[in-house]
Design a protein around this motif. Structure first.
Motif, PDB file in Angstrom:
ATOM      1  N   GLY A  87      82.026  81.872  66.625  1.00 56.81           N
ATOM      2  CA  GLY A  87      81.963  82.536  65.324  1.00 56.81           C
ATOM      3  C   GLY A  87      80.847  83.574  65.332  1.00 56.81           C
ATOM      4  N   GLY A  88      80.007  83.543  64.330  1.00 54.96           N
ATOM      5  CA  GLY A  88      78.919  84.509  64.220  1.00 54.96           C
ATOM      6  C   GLY A  88      77.634  84.089  64.900  1.00 54.96           C
ATOM      7  N   HIS A  89      77.603  82.925  65.528  1.00 55.64           N
ATOM      8  CA  HIS A  89      76.374  82.432  66.151  1.00 55.64           C
ATOM      9  C   HIS A  89      76.454  82.478  67.681  1.00 55.64           C
ATOM     10  CE1 HIS A  89      75.591  79.876  62.333  1.00 55.64           C
ATOM     11  NE2 HIS A  89      74.809  80.922  62.314  1.00 55.64           N
ATOM     12  N   TRP A  90      75.296  82.702  68.267  1.00 55.54           N
ATOM     13  CA  TRP A  90      75.131  82.601  69.719  1.00 55.54           C
ATOM     14  C   TRP A  90      74.258  81.374  69.985  1.00 55.54           C
ATOM     15  CZ3 TRP A  90      77.214  85.793  73.456  1.00 55.54           C
ATOM     16  CH2 TRP A  90      77.870  86.935  72.986  1.00 55.54           C
ATOM     17  N   PHE A  91      74.687  80.537  70.915  1.00 57.37           N
ATOM     18  CA  PHE A  91      73.970  79.300  71.253  1.00 57.37           C
ATOM     19  C   PHE A  91      73.409  79.425  72.669  1.00 57.37           C
ATOM     20  CE2 PHE A  91      77.036  78.360  68.030  1.00 57.37           C
ATOM     21  CZ  PHE A  91      76.406  77.453  67.187  1.00 57.37           C
ATOM     22  N   HIS A  92      72.147  79.060  72.817  1.00 58.12           N
ATOM     23  CA  HIS A  92      71.498  79.220  74.123  1.00 58.12           C
ATOM     24  C   HIS A  92      70.349  78.230  74.286  1.00 58.12           C
ATOM     25  CE1 HIS A  92      68.304  81.456  71.990  1.00 58.12           C
ATOM     26  NE2 HIS A  92      69.328  81.909  71.254  1.00 58.12           N
ATOM     27  N   THR A  93      69.833  78.173  75.526  1.00 60.74           N
ATOM     28  CA  THR A  93      68.702  77.267  75.815  1.00 60.74           C
ATOM     29  C   THR A  93      67.398  78.013  75.764  1.00 60.74           C
ATOM     30  OG1 THR A  93      69.009  77.633  78.182  1.00 60.74           O
ATOM     31  CG2 THR A  93      69.992  75.655  77.248  1.00 60.74           C
TER      32      THR A  93
END
Length: 195
Positions: free
Chosen positions: A189-195
């Motif tokens: 969606g509109g979010h980016w997920f990362h470490t």
């Protein structure tokens, strides 16, 4: 059946019975209290405690299986109790605030980020402490999270996403962060997920 074989069968049967009746720590006790070399041998055709050796082994294995199932159920109940209803409510409210308008997978992913932080050594080790950690989640900082909690506004979708995340689901692996406009990592969606 040779005497040595009968001793081994008798010893194994006794160990199974002790283990089944006393739990996983009693196997060591069974080996201490009833070492195999001191077992009474059973002569061919002789009854063992009122039933033949085959029945005894079957019964012991059945008791052992029941005891293992009982222990498994107790462990599951303890695990469920470790996640309180308030943790579920809090996580669902955060998901609602952060990803209420996002695809369901994105809602689970937000919950997974919180759970990944709880498991990480770099963040606090409880859901509440992670969510309310200074400067981490906008809705916690602005008070929106508390208003959503007080009003019970989180949707069923957010609750389901929270339950999945609490159960270990993570569509974003071990990601610890998410946000808008951070164009790297995994986008949902509109979010980016990362470490």
């Amino acid at each position: 059946m040779k005497a040595k074989s009968r001793r081994i069968v008798t010893g194994a049967l006794a160990a199974c019975m002790i283990l089944a009746s006393g739990g996983p720590d009693s196997l060591a006790a069974a080996n201490t209290v009833l070492p195999l070399k001191d077992m009474v041998t059973v002569k061919e055709g002789q009854a063992l405690s009122g039933f033949d050796a085959g029945e005894g082994i079957s019964r012991s294995l059945e008791l052992l299986s029941r005891k293992q199932e009982e222990i498994r159920q107790q462990e599951e109940a303890a695990q469920e109790a470790a996640v309180s209803g308030s943790d579920t409510d809090l996580l669902a409210a955060l998901i609602y605030c952060e990803a209420g308008g996002e695809p369901y997978e994105g809602q689970v992913a937000v919950g997974a980020v919180v759970m990944n932080r709880v498991k990480s050594g770099s963040f606090p080790n409880s859901i509440s402490e992670v969510i309310y950690q200074s400067g981490q989640f906008g809705p916690a900082i602005t008070g929106k999270l508390d208003r959503v909690l007080a009003a019970g506004s989180a949707t069923e979708s957010c609750y389901q996403a929270a339950r999945e995340a609490l159960a270990g689901a993570s569509p974003v692996g071990d990601a610890l962060y998410f946000g808008d406009g951070q164009n790297y990592g995994i986008q949902i969606g509109g979010h980016w997920f990362h470490t």
